[in-house]
Design an enzyme around this catalytic site. Structure first.
Site, PDB file in Angstrom:
ATOM      1  CG  HIS A 280      -1.902  -1.083   1.290  1.00 10.39           C
ATOM      2  ND1 HIS A 280      -1.753  -2.168   2.117  1.00 10.39           N
ATOM      3  CD2 HIS A 280      -3.061  -1.282   0.605  1.00 10.39           C
ATOM      4  CE1 HIS A 280      -2.784  -2.985   1.965  1.00 10.39           C
ATOM      5  NE2 HIS A 280      -3.588  -2.485   1.053  1.00 10.39           N
TER       6      HIS A 280
ATOM      7  CD  GLN B 261      -9.463  -4.891  -6.634  1.00  9.33           C
ATOM      8  OE1 GLN B 261     -10.191  -5.465  -5.843  1.00  9.33           O
ATOM      9  NE2 GLN B 261      -8.426  -4.182  -6.223  1.00  9.33           N
TER      10      GLN B 261
HETATM   11  O1  PAF Z   1      -8.044  -4.169  -3.383  1.00  7.66           O
HETATM   12  C1  PAF Z   1      -8.690  -3.846  -2.362  1.00  7.66           C
HETATM   13  O2  PAF Z   1      -8.148  -3.610  -1.281  1.00  7.66           O
HETATM   14  C2  PAF Z   1     -10.205  -3.726  -2.464  1.00  7.66           C
HETATM   15  O3  PAF Z   1     -10.725  -4.672  -3.345  1.00  7.66           O
HETATM   16  C3  PAF Z   1     -10.686  -2.314  -2.847  1.00  7.66           C
HETATM   17  C4  PAF Z   1     -10.201  -1.907  -4.224  1.00  7.66           C
HETATM   18  C5  PAF Z   1     -10.195  -1.323  -1.809  1.00  7.66           C
HETATM   19  C6  PAF Z   1     -12.217  -2.270  -2.857  1.00  7.66           C
HETATM   20  O4  PAF Z   1     -12.758  -2.623  -1.632  1.00  7.66           O
END
Ligand code: PAF
Length: 280
Positions: free
Chosen positions: A34, A152
């Site tokens: 992150h 995603q």
């Molecule tokens: O990747 C993640 O942490 C989640 O899928 C997100 C994009 C924050 C959506 O809840």
């Protein structure tokens, strides 16, 4: 750093700011992966907004949702140290108020295969719906996601294009520990033995990359190599897939960029990882 708990508060803060906005959506339990997204946003955007919301709609197993680590205090400290300007950390009632009845749903193989098949149709509906809400709440110029979650990312790119949401999706390379394991909030659930076993996943991806570089183009032959590496470590994957990185249609030969995606349970922990062959 300001912490906003409601959309109204977030918008009030952002109205006071000028220049570009970068959004980093997270479910908290922040780690170095992150931090790399936050650093990219910090380099590009005048205002960096990070969201923390453990989205119930994208979990298919209630036990997985319950076990998901919640570490807000440490997350806020990390966000502050990375120069985040605003954290948006709503509760479930703010995101899904009483009477909520709308779902953003991407259809077709892109959302229904691999993670969509393993985790169920509702998973990407949950992701698409919450990311749409977060984008509408912050109206960012850029939104940052990690390449580890390749499907995603492809789903988000699809609905952003289809709905004409005015945001640029920025994809940052997968962040890895020094031993090669992709960083994930779930890694803390691995015992030391499981963590060692999990290394077979990046090793299998490397094996496939090396084999493709040596001229093997047939994806069945490449899959067999990956499976051999995984199974030698006692990992029986949910899938080892070779797909088009944009449509997620299966690919039989490496003649253009091919996404190799692996999902596997190690102990009770479900891990995913991927790499791209043939450039991209
Ligand atoms: O990747 C993640 O942490 C989640 O899928 C997100 C994009 C924050 C959506 O809840």
């Amino acid at each position: 750093m300001i912490v906003a708990r409601t959309v109204a508060d977030l918008r009030a803060v952002l109205r006071e700011r000028s220049g570009s906005i970068g959004l980093v959506p997270t479910m908290g339990a922040l780690h170095e992966g992150h931090a790399t997204l936050l650093r990219s946003a910090r380099k590009t955007d005048d205002t960096v907004v990070m969201t923390i919301f453990v989205n119930p709609a994208q979990f298919n197993e209630p036990s997985d949702l319950a076990a998901y680590p919640r570490t807000e205090e440490a997350d806020l400290a990390l966000a502050a140290s990375e120069g985040v300007d605003v954290v948006f950390a709503p509760d479930a009632g703010e995101v899904y108020p009483a009477g909520f009845a709308t779902t953003v749903s991407v259809t077709g193989p892109l959302a229904e295969t691999l993670e969509g098949a393993e985790r169920g149709r509702a998973h990407f509906d949950g992701v698409a719906t919450v990311v749409t809400k977060l984008l509408l709440a912050a109206l960012p110029d850029h939104a940052y996601f990690g390449a580890k979650d390749a499907q995603q990312v492809a789903v988000i790119r699809r609905f952003v294009a289809d709905l004409g949401i005015p945001v640029t999706i920025v994809v940052c390379p997968t962040s890895r520990d020094t031993d090669g394991l992709a960083r994930s909030s779930r890694n803390i659930r691995l015992s030391p033995e499981e963590r060692a076993q999990a290394l077979a996943i990046p090793h299998a991806l490397q094996e496939v990359t090396d084999a493709a570089a040596s001229g093997i183009a047939d994806t069945e032959a490449l899959r067999a190599r990956a499976l051999a590496t995984l199974e030698a470590s006692g990992i029986h994957p949910e899938y080892v897939a070779f797909v088009d990185p944009i449509t997620f249609a299966p690919v039989t030969a490496v003649a253009r960029p091919v996404l190799v995606a692996i999902a596997a349970r190690v102990g009770r922990t479900r891990l995913i990882d991927n790499t791209v062959l043939g450039g991209a």
